[in-house]
Write a protein that holds these residues in place. Structure first.
Motif, PDB file in Angstrom:
ATOM      1  N   ARG A  94     -35.601  23.223  -2.035  1.00 42.50           N
ATOM      2  CA  ARG A  94     -35.460  24.212  -3.116  1.00 42.50           C
ATOM      3  C   ARG A  94     -36.331  25.442  -2.830  1.00 42.50           C
ATOM      4  NH1 ARG A  94     -34.383  24.201  -8.817  1.00 42.50           N
ATOM      5  NH2 ARG A  94     -35.367  26.019  -9.711  1.00 42.50           N
ATOM      6  N   TYR A 141     -28.108  23.011   0.113  1.00 40.26           N
ATOM      7  CA  TYR A 141     -27.932  22.503  -1.251  1.00 40.26           C
ATOM      8  C   TYR A 141     -27.366  21.078  -1.235  1.00 40.26           C
ATOM      9  CZ  TYR A 141     -28.961  26.875  -3.756  1.00 40.26           C
ATOM     10  OH  TYR A 141     -29.582  27.975  -4.304  1.00 40.26           O
ATOM     11  N   ARG A 173     -29.013  17.527  -2.377  1.00 46.71           N
ATOM     12  CA  ARG A 173     -28.276  16.682  -3.352  1.00 46.71           C
ATOM     13  C   ARG A 173     -28.155  15.247  -2.864  1.00 46.71           C
ATOM     14  NH1 ARG A 173     -24.132  19.979  -4.595  1.00 46.71           N
ATOM     15  NH2 ARG A 173     -25.806  20.854  -5.832  1.00 46.71           N
ATOM     16  N   ASP A 220     -29.892  18.884 -14.320  1.00 44.11           N
ATOM     17  CA  ASP A 220     -29.753  20.332 -14.499  1.00 44.11           C
ATOM     18  C   ASP A 220     -29.169  20.879 -13.196  1.00 44.11           C
ATOM     19  OD1 ASP A 220     -30.106  23.034 -14.889  1.00 44.11           O
ATOM     20  OD2 ASP A 220     -32.173  22.873 -15.623  1.00 44.11           O
ATOM     21  N   THR A 264     -22.516  24.073  -6.472  1.00 48.41           N
ATOM     22  CA  THR A 264     -22.189  24.431  -5.080  1.00 48.41           C
ATOM     23  C   THR A 264     -20.762  24.977  -4.996  1.00 48.41           C
ATOM     24  OG1 THR A 264     -23.625  22.612  -4.451  1.00 48.41           O
ATOM     25  CG2 THR A 264     -22.367  23.617  -2.690  1.00 48.41           C
ATOM     26  N   TYR A 321     -21.131  28.614  -6.834  1.00 53.73           N
ATOM     27  CA  TYR A 321     -21.999  29.605  -6.174  1.00 53.73           C
ATOM     28  C   TYR A 321     -21.627  29.816  -4.700  1.00 53.73           C
ATOM     29  CZ  TYR A 321     -25.346  30.047 -10.045  1.00 53.73           C
ATOM     30  OH  TYR A 321     -25.935  30.317 -11.255  1.00 53.73           O
ATOM     31  N   ASP A 372     -35.591  34.593  -8.455  1.00 52.09           N
ATOM     32  CA  ASP A 372     -35.497  34.008  -7.116  1.00 52.09           C
ATOM     33  C   ASP A 372     -34.365  34.640  -6.292  1.00 52.09           C
ATOM     34  OD1 ASP A 372     -33.060  32.602  -7.683  1.00 52.09           O
ATOM     35  OD2 ASP A 372     -34.209  31.046  -8.725  1.00 52.09           O
TER      36      ASP A 372
HETATM   37  P1  TMP Z   1     -31.890  27.000 -11.315  1.00 53.83           P
HETATM   38  O1  TMP Z   1     -32.391  28.401 -11.470  1.00 53.83           O
HETATM   39  O2  TMP Z   1     -30.845  26.641 -12.324  1.00 53.83           O
HETATM   40  O3  TMP Z   1     -32.968  25.992 -11.173  1.00 53.83           O
HETATM   41  O4  TMP Z   1     -31.058  26.945  -9.924  1.00 53.83           O
HETATM   42  C1  TMP Z   1     -31.520  27.498  -8.790  1.00 53.83           C
HETATM   43  C2  TMP Z   1     -30.564  28.503  -8.217  1.00 53.83           C
HETATM   44  O5  TMP Z   1     -29.792  27.901  -7.167  1.00 53.83           O
HETATM   45  C3  TMP Z   1     -29.558  29.099  -9.179  1.00 53.83           C
HETATM   46  O6  TMP Z   1     -29.495  30.501  -8.933  1.00 53.83           O
HETATM   47  C4  TMP Z   1     -28.258  28.483  -8.802  1.00 53.83           C
HETATM   48  C5  TMP Z   1     -28.422  28.176  -7.342  1.00 53.83           C
HETATM   49  N1  TMP Z   1     -27.661  27.015  -6.867  1.00 53.83           N
HETATM   50  C6  TMP Z   1     -26.650  27.228  -5.935  1.00 53.83           C
HETATM   51  O7  TMP Z   1     -26.375  28.352  -5.531  1.00 53.83           O
HETATM   52  N2  TMP Z   1     -25.986  26.125  -5.461  1.00 53.83           N
HETATM   53  C7  TMP Z   1     -26.263  24.853  -5.859  1.00 53.83           C
HETATM   54  O8  TMP Z   1     -25.641  23.884  -5.400  1.00 53.83           O
HETATM   55  C8  TMP Z   1     -27.321  24.670  -6.832  1.00 53.83           C
HETATM   56  C9  TMP Z   1     -27.687  23.309  -7.279  1.00 53.83           C
HETATM   57  C10 TMP Z   1     -27.989  25.788  -7.290  1.00 53.83           C
END
Ligand code: TMP
Length: 209
Positions: free
Chosen positions: A48, A67, A71, A92, A98, A101, A151
């Protein structure tokens, strides 16, 4: 026991409400694990940190695989053991993030991401996915009002966030049995009521089986 995932674009408010959902379920006597993705486990938290670091340059496919790697680790070491113990797992974000995004937002392709996740994740899928609905414009305003630093994904432009939202809409229409939508623009207590209703339905369905 029951696996619930929470989804939404950045700024949808799902993380704030997740703690309230957990407390409500504990008060009703359930054992609950609230966890998150990417993360929820030491290696996945490390991934992360890397994937959200604004100074890291990552290609779309590498981002997708990071990602999904996080997972897989989280699923096998935390989620599956908890479900086996009879715990309600609230995650969450999970696989739909995935798809929305990377599959749609980054143009990897939803079908390829689905195929990859089917191979890597196997049979454990959420029983219920709650989508916290808010328009990308409204979400952007919420993000701008936040005190903390944004971020790597949050700093993407409005076009990217709109594409992610569109990706989610496709997932919702294709998975209407599993993905339920709540109106995240409502006051928090009303959103929580909508969520409790959805979870109670899944729990009572499970009791009948
Ligand atoms: P969060 O801010 O909800 O903790 O998630 C972290 C960031 O990562 C959020 O901008 C969404 C992104 N994300 C992806 O792009 N792909 C994924 O599979 C996951 C789990 C999060």
């Amino acid at each position: 026991m029951i696996f619930i995932s929470l989804e939404g674009i950045d700024g949808s408010g799902k993380t704030t409400i997740s703690k309230m959902i957990k407390n409500n379920l504990i008060q009703k006597g359930h054992k609950v694990l609230l966890t998150r993705e990417p993360g929820g486990e030491p290696l996945a938290e490390e991934l992360r940190r890397i994937v959200l670091d604004k100074n890291t340059s990552i290609t779309p496919w590498a981002e997708t695989l990071l990602y999904v790697a996080a997972r897989k680790q989280h699923l096998e070491s935390i989620i599956i053991p908890a479900l086996k113990e009879g715990t309600i797992v609230i995650c969450d974000r999970f696989m739909d993030s995935t798809s929305a995004y990377q599959g749609y937002g980054r143009n990897i392709g939803m079908a390829d991401v689905t195929e990859l996740q089917n191979i890597v994740l196997g049979a454990t899928k959420p029983d219920l996915t709650i989508f916290f609905d808010i328009t990308p414009k409204e979400a952007q305003i919420r993000l701008l009002n936040r005190k903390r630093n944004i971020d790597r994904l949050e700093q993407e432009d409005q076009k990217f966030h709109e594409a992610v939202y569109e990706g989610y809409q496709m997932l919702i229409s294709e998975n209407s049995d599993r993905i339920k939508v709540v109106d995240s623009r409502k006051p928090i207590n009303e959103v929580l009521q909508q969520v409790d209703f959805l979870i109670d339905n899944v729990l009572s369905e499970r009791m009948k089986k």
